[in-house]
Design a protein around this motif. Structure first.
Motif, PDB file in Angstrom:
ATOM      1  N   LEU A   1       0.834  -1.202   0.000  1.00  0.00           N
ATOM      2  CA  LEU A   1       0.000   0.000   0.000  1.00  0.00           C
ATOM      3  C   LEU A   1       0.870   1.254   0.000  1.00  0.00           C
ATOM      4  N   SER A   2       0.319   2.325  -0.564  1.00  0.00           N
ATOM      5  CA  SER A   2       0.956   3.635  -0.402  1.00  0.00           C
ATOM      6  C   SER A   2       0.549   4.166   0.963  1.00  0.00           C
ATOM      7  N   VAL A   3       1.187   5.214   1.405  1.00  0.00           N
ATOM      8  CA  VAL A   3       0.862   5.799   2.702  1.00  0.00           C
ATOM      9  C   VAL A   3      -0.583   6.285   2.708  1.00  0.00           C
ATOM     10  N   SER A   4      -0.993   6.986   1.653  1.00  0.00           N
ATOM     11  CA  SER A   4      -2.366   7.508   1.626  1.00  0.00           C
ATOM     12  C   SER A   4      -3.388   6.371   1.567  1.00  0.00           C
ATOM     13  N   GLU A   5      -3.073   5.273   0.849  1.00  0.00           N
ATOM     14  CA  GLU A   5      -3.990   4.123   0.814  1.00  0.00           C
ATOM     15  C   GLU A   5      -4.101   3.501   2.206  1.00  0.00           C
ATOM     16  N   ALA A   6      -2.978   3.379   2.908  1.00  0.00           N
ATOM     17  CA  ALA A   6      -2.992   2.789   4.246  1.00  0.00           C
ATOM     18  C   ALA A   6      -3.797   3.657   5.214  1.00  0.00           C
ATOM     19  N   VAL A   7      -3.611   4.974   5.137  1.00  0.00           N
ATOM     20  CA  VAL A   7      -4.364   5.879   6.018  1.00  0.00           C
ATOM     21  C   VAL A   7      -5.852   5.781   5.706  1.00  0.00           C
ATOM     22  N   THR A   8      -6.208   5.786   4.435  1.00  0.00           N
ATOM     23  CA  THR A   8      -7.615   5.686   4.038  1.00  0.00           C
ATOM     24  C   THR A   8      -8.226   4.375   4.508  1.00  0.00           C
ATOM     25  N   MET A   9      -7.487   3.272   4.320  1.00  0.00           N
ATOM     26  CA  MET A   9      -7.987   1.961   4.725  1.00  0.00           C
ATOM     27  C   MET A   9      -8.234   1.922   6.236  1.00  0.00           C
ATOM     28  N   LEU A  10      -7.272   2.418   7.006  1.00  0.00           N
ATOM     29  CA  LEU A  10      -7.432   2.410   8.455  1.00  0.00           C
ATOM     30  C   LEU A  10      -8.553   3.355   8.899  1.00  0.00           C
ATOM     31  N   SER A  11      -8.607   4.531   8.292  1.00  0.00           N
ATOM     32  CA  SER A  11      -9.591   5.548   8.687  1.00  0.00           C
ATOM     33  C   SER A  11     -11.024   5.138   8.372  1.00  0.00           C
ATOM     34  N   SER A  12     -11.191   4.221   7.437  1.00  0.00           N
ATOM     35  CA  SER A  12     -12.542   3.793   7.071  1.00  0.00           C
ATOM     36  C   SER A  12     -12.877   2.415   7.634  1.00  0.00           C
ATOM     37  N   ALA A  13     -12.047   1.899   8.511  1.00  0.00           N
ATOM     38  CA  ALA A  13     -12.286   0.586   9.109  1.00  0.00           C
ATOM     39  C   ALA A  13     -13.526   0.616  10.002  1.00  0.00           C
ATOM     40  N   SER A  14     -14.161  -0.534  10.135  1.00  0.00           N
ATOM     41  CA  SER A  14     -15.349  -0.612  10.991  1.00  0.00           C
ATOM     42  C   SER A  14     -14.966  -0.646  12.473  1.00  0.00           C
ATOM     43  N   ASP A  15     -13.787  -1.151  12.758  1.00  0.00           N
ATOM     44  CA  ASP A  15     -13.309  -1.192  14.140  1.00  0.00           C
ATOM     45  C   ASP A  15     -12.937   0.225  14.597  1.00  0.00           C
ATOM     46  N   GLY A  16     -13.498   0.663  15.700  1.00  0.00           N
ATOM     47  CA  GLY A  16     -13.278   2.031  16.183  1.00  0.00           C
ATOM     48  C   GLY A  16     -11.821   2.344  16.503  1.00  0.00           C
ATOM     49  N   LEU A  17     -11.124   1.390  17.101  1.00  0.00           N
ATOM     50  CA  LEU A  17      -9.722   1.606  17.451  1.00  0.00           C
ATOM     51  C   LEU A  17      -8.873   1.752  16.194  1.00  0.00           C
ATOM     52  N   VAL A  18      -9.090   0.884  15.232  1.00  0.00           N
ATOM     53  CA  VAL A  18      -8.325   0.937  13.980  1.00  0.00           C
ATOM     54  C   VAL A  18      -8.619   2.249  13.251  1.00  0.00           C
ATOM     55  N   ARG A  19      -9.911   2.627  13.209  1.00  0.00           N
ATOM     56  CA  ARG A  19     -10.302   3.888  12.553  1.00  0.00           C
ATOM     57  C   ARG A  19      -9.638   5.082  13.232  1.00  0.00           C
ATOM     58  N   ALA A  20      -9.618   5.110  14.560  1.00  0.00           N
ATOM     59  CA  ALA A  20      -8.997   6.210  15.315  1.00  0.00           C
ATOM     60  C   ALA A  20      -7.499   6.279  15.021  1.00  0.00           C
ATOM     61  N   GLN A  21      -6.842   5.114  14.924  1.00  0.00           N
ATOM     62  CA  GLN A  21      -5.408   5.093  14.625  1.00  0.00           C
ATOM     63  C   GLN A  21      -5.134   5.613  13.213  1.00  0.00           C
ATOM     64  N   GLY A  22      -5.983   5.282  12.277  1.00  0.00           N
ATOM     65  CA  GLY A  22      -5.828   5.795  10.913  1.00  0.00           C
ATOM     66  C   GLY A  22      -5.990   7.302  10.854  1.00  0.00           C
ATOM     67  N   GLU A  23      -6.999   7.807  11.558  1.00  0.00           N
ATOM     68  CA  GLU A  23      -7.216   9.264  11.595  1.00  0.00           C
ATOM     69  C   GLU A  23      -6.044   9.961  12.276  1.00  0.00           C
ATOM     70  N   ARG A  24      -5.539   9.365  13.346  1.00  0.00           N
ATOM     71  CA  ARG A  24      -4.408   9.943  14.067  1.00  0.00           C
ATOM     72  C   ARG A  24      -3.158   9.975  13.173  1.00  0.00           C
ATOM     73  N   MET A  25      -2.938   8.900  12.422  1.00  0.00           N
ATOM     74  CA  MET A  25      -1.771   8.869  11.534  1.00  0.00           C
ATOM     75  C   MET A  25      -1.908   9.926  10.444  1.00  0.00           C
ATOM     76  N   GLY A  26      -3.098  10.134   9.932  1.00  0.00           N
ATOM     77  CA  GLY A  26      -3.313  11.200   8.944  1.00  0.00           C
ATOM     78  C   GLY A  26      -2.957  12.568   9.511  1.00  0.00           C
ATOM     79  N   ARG A  27      -3.371  12.826  10.754  1.00  0.00           N
ATOM     80  CA  ARG A  27      -3.040  14.105  11.410  1.00  0.00           C
ATOM     81  C   ARG A  27      -1.540  14.215  11.679  1.00  0.00           C
ATOM     82  N   THR A  28      -0.918  13.101  12.042  1.00  0.00           N
ATOM     83  CA  THR A  28       0.525  13.097  12.322  1.00  0.00           C
ATOM     84  C   THR A  28       1.312  13.427  11.061  1.00  0.00           C
TER      85      THR A  28
END
Length: 171
Positions: A55-82
């Motif tokens: 995956l590219s970085v943006s694909e990985a962030v998008t995948m995590l940010s749209s996950a159904s699991d709340g923890l995974v989604r929060a980590q994806g959003e946090r990585m995008g902000r980071t």
């Protein structure tokens, strides 16, 4: 006489305060470098994990940010902000390096990172302004307060005289 002495003391305090702006900017730049180093490590590890999974970085962030699991989604959003914060801080450091000594303070003020500024202020240690930048800032602060205070004093006296003149005509 007392008013002039007080004004001189206030102007000296203004000069001493503004002389610290270059020192604060220098300590902020040091923290900026440390924050960039730390965030770079985190983002680089994330890049490696993304690459290892095809995956590219943006694909990985998008995948995590749209996950159904709340923890995974929060980590994806946090990585995008980071990643976005790292980009902002790197841009600010470049601008500060390219700026001349006096412009660094303006660059810092224009794109100040609140968390870094608060941490810098918490650990700030004033320094004696031995650079031309510190001396000019001290002189500018001293003169700004001195002339500004003098102007305010003149305006106040003029207003008092005008009121006194108005009162004479009404009696």
């Amino acid at each position: 006489m007392i008013a002039r002495a007080v004004m001189l003391l206030v102007a000296l305090a203004g000069g001493a305060t503004t002389s610290q702006l270059p020192e604060f900017a220098q300590q902020y730049r040091q923290r900026l470098g440390g924050a960039i180093d730390a965030l770079t490590l985190v983002v680089e590890e994330f890049r490696q994990d993304a690459r290892a999974n095809g995956l590219s970085v943006s694909e990985a962030v998008t995948m995590l940010s749209s996950a159904s699991d709340g923890l995974v989604r929060a980590q994806g959003e946090r990585m995008g902000r980071t990643i976005a914060r790292l980009d902002r801080l790197e841009r600010q450091r470049r601008e500060m390096l390219e700026a001349g000594p006096f412009a660094r303070v303006a660059v810092m003020a224009r794109s100040l990172d609140p968390a870094l500024a608060e941490a810098t202020l918490g650990d700030f240690e004033p320094g004696v302004p031995v650079t031309s930048e510190g001396a000019v800032m001290a002189g500018g602060g001293f003169l700004g307060v001195l002339f500004g205070g003098g102007l305010i004093g003149r305006l106040a006296r003029r207003r008092r005289r005008a009121r006194a003149g108005d009162n004479e005509w009404t009696h």
